[in-house]
Enzyme design. Structure first.
Site, PDB file in Angstrom:
ATOM      1  N   SER A 135       1.019  -1.109  -0.158  1.00  0.00           N
ATOM      2  CA  SER A 135      -0.099  -0.127   0.042  1.00  0.00           C
ATOM      3  C   SER A 135       0.861   1.153  -0.038  1.00  0.00           C
ATOM      4  O   SER A 135       1.717   1.593  -1.044  1.00  0.00           O
ATOM      5  CB  SER A 135      -1.019  -0.026   1.111  1.00  0.00           C
ATOM      6  N   ASP A 289      -8.482  -6.375  -4.823  1.00  0.00           N
ATOM      7  CA  ASP A 289      -8.082  -4.949  -4.167  1.00  0.00           C
ATOM      8  C   ASP A 289      -8.678  -3.832  -4.950  1.00  0.00           C
ATOM      9  O   ASP A 289      -8.714  -3.773  -6.224  1.00  0.00           O
ATOM     10  CB  ASP A 289      -6.489  -4.541  -4.367  1.00  0.00           C
ATOM     11  N   HIS A 318      -7.790  -5.495  -0.449  1.00  0.00           N
ATOM     12  CA  HIS A 318      -6.560  -4.748   0.137  1.00  0.00           C
ATOM     13  C   HIS A 318      -6.400  -5.129   1.335  1.00  0.00           C
ATOM     14  O   HIS A 318      -5.083  -5.219   1.865  1.00  0.00           O
ATOM     15  CB  HIS A 318      -7.054  -3.263  -0.050  1.00  0.00           C
TER      16      HIS A 318
END
Length: 345
Positions: A135, A289, A318
């Site tokens: 991320s 995601d 995610h």
């Protein structure tokens, strides 16, 4: 000081001062301190160092719990693993331990330059065997590989992109609005997170919607994680996760996240920026995601010479980054083990 960001909750870590940090947006972050968690030993050749940056809201503790361990790909018996908490995340210099709403605007590039100073001046490193992060950690991984192409031998951005999309920018804006529209926020002059409880709950609900996938909901994965109902999952797990965090810290990271973009180095030319990368790179999106979709990640991967596309399969989306899907974590280990075994110049 918010006790959530304590050694008891997120340690052990050490605070290492790197001096004043000139910021990309102008001004200086005085006496910048980075919270660092170390695992393993640096070898005599100083060529076994791995950098693990942190993601939005996460600290080095979750990286240690989910991704690092003896016999794992990130094995402290083999490697010197340096987990650096991002500026603004609560452990390193941040609004919550500095000047609150008057904290300056921080860029991903500021984090990476601070980390470079730490690694070269404090640890005496001249290269990294690997940079790996998820991320916002992926954003930092890309920044490292583009900004310091000779320094980074291998790179593994996971569940993140080199240039944030307009879609993701807009969604992150809703995360910001959830906090700042709470009357208790008082333009950042609240006395505790409890005063912004309603905003943090809305923030958590938005994360629930986008952080997990639609398949996560359809297959009732929350039950496999030990929650009888979705309401219990949102109230106990998601809201409970964010409830004690400092809102100004979250806003600092969100602003930075929205503007992650390695093409700043090449006047907006993303192919030229990614063309700078010399590291052997595995791009690892998560299949479901919704923040950083597989297609966005693959579009960038195709611009990186010699890179490989290694999507991780998980309906957790995610937030599979949290380690909720053991099979996805095993895929991560297999990819990183292979990447570390790949010879590089």
């Amino acid at each position: 000081m918010n006790n959530y960001y304590s050694q008891q909750n997120h340690g052990p870590f050490e605070l290492i001062g790197i001096g004043d940090l000139q910021l990309e947006e102008g001004g200086t972050l005085p006496d910048c301190r980075l919270a660092v968690s170390l695992h393993g030993q640096l070898n005599a050749a100083k060529d076994n160092a791995i950098l693990v940056p942190t993601w939005y809201s996460g600290t080095s503790k979750i990286m240690e719990q989910v991704y690092i361990g003896t016999g794992r790909a990130l094995d402290p018996d083999k490697y010197f693993i340096i987990c650096v908490n991002q500026i603004g995340g609560g452990l390193s210099t941040s609004p919550s331990n500095s000047n609150g709403p008057d904290f300056p605007q921080i860029r991903i590039g500021d984090d990476v330059r601070a980390q470079y100073r730490l690694l070269t001046e404090h640890f005496g490193l001249t290269s990294l065997a690997l940079v790996v992060g998820g991320s916002m950690g992926a954003q930092q991984t890309y920044e490292w590989a583009v900004r310091y192409p000779e320094f980074v031998k291998r790179a593994a951005p996971m569940a993140g992109t080199a240039r944030n999309t307009e879609h993701d920018f807009l969604f992150t804006e809703t995360l910001i609005d959830a906090i700042t529209t709470d009357p208790g926020f008082h333009k950042g002059l609240y006395h505790s997170p409890e005063q912004v409880a309603a905003g943090l709950r809305r923030h958590a609900q938005l994360w629930t919607v986008m952080g997990w996938s639609t398949e996560f909901f359809r297959t009732r994965r929350h039950q496999a994680l030990g929650f009888a109902s979705m309401a219990e999952f949102v109230d106990t797990f998601m809201t409970g996760y964010f409830a004690s965090m400092d809102p100004n810290n979250l806003l600092c990271m969100a602003w930075k996240w929205q503007r992650g973009d390695v093409s700043r180095h090449t006047a907006g030319d993303l192919p030229a920026a990614l063309g700078r990368i010399k590291a052997k790179t595995y791009v690892m999106p998560i299949s479901h995601d919704m923040f950083f979709p597989v297609s966005d990640c693959q579009t960038e991967q195709l611009l990186i010479s010699g890179s490989e596309f290694r999507p991780l399969q998980s309906v957790d989306g995610h937030l599979g980054l949290f380690g909720t899907d053991a099979q996805m974590v095993a895929q991560f280990d297999a990819n990183i083990r292979e990447l570390l075994a790949t010879p590089v110049v």
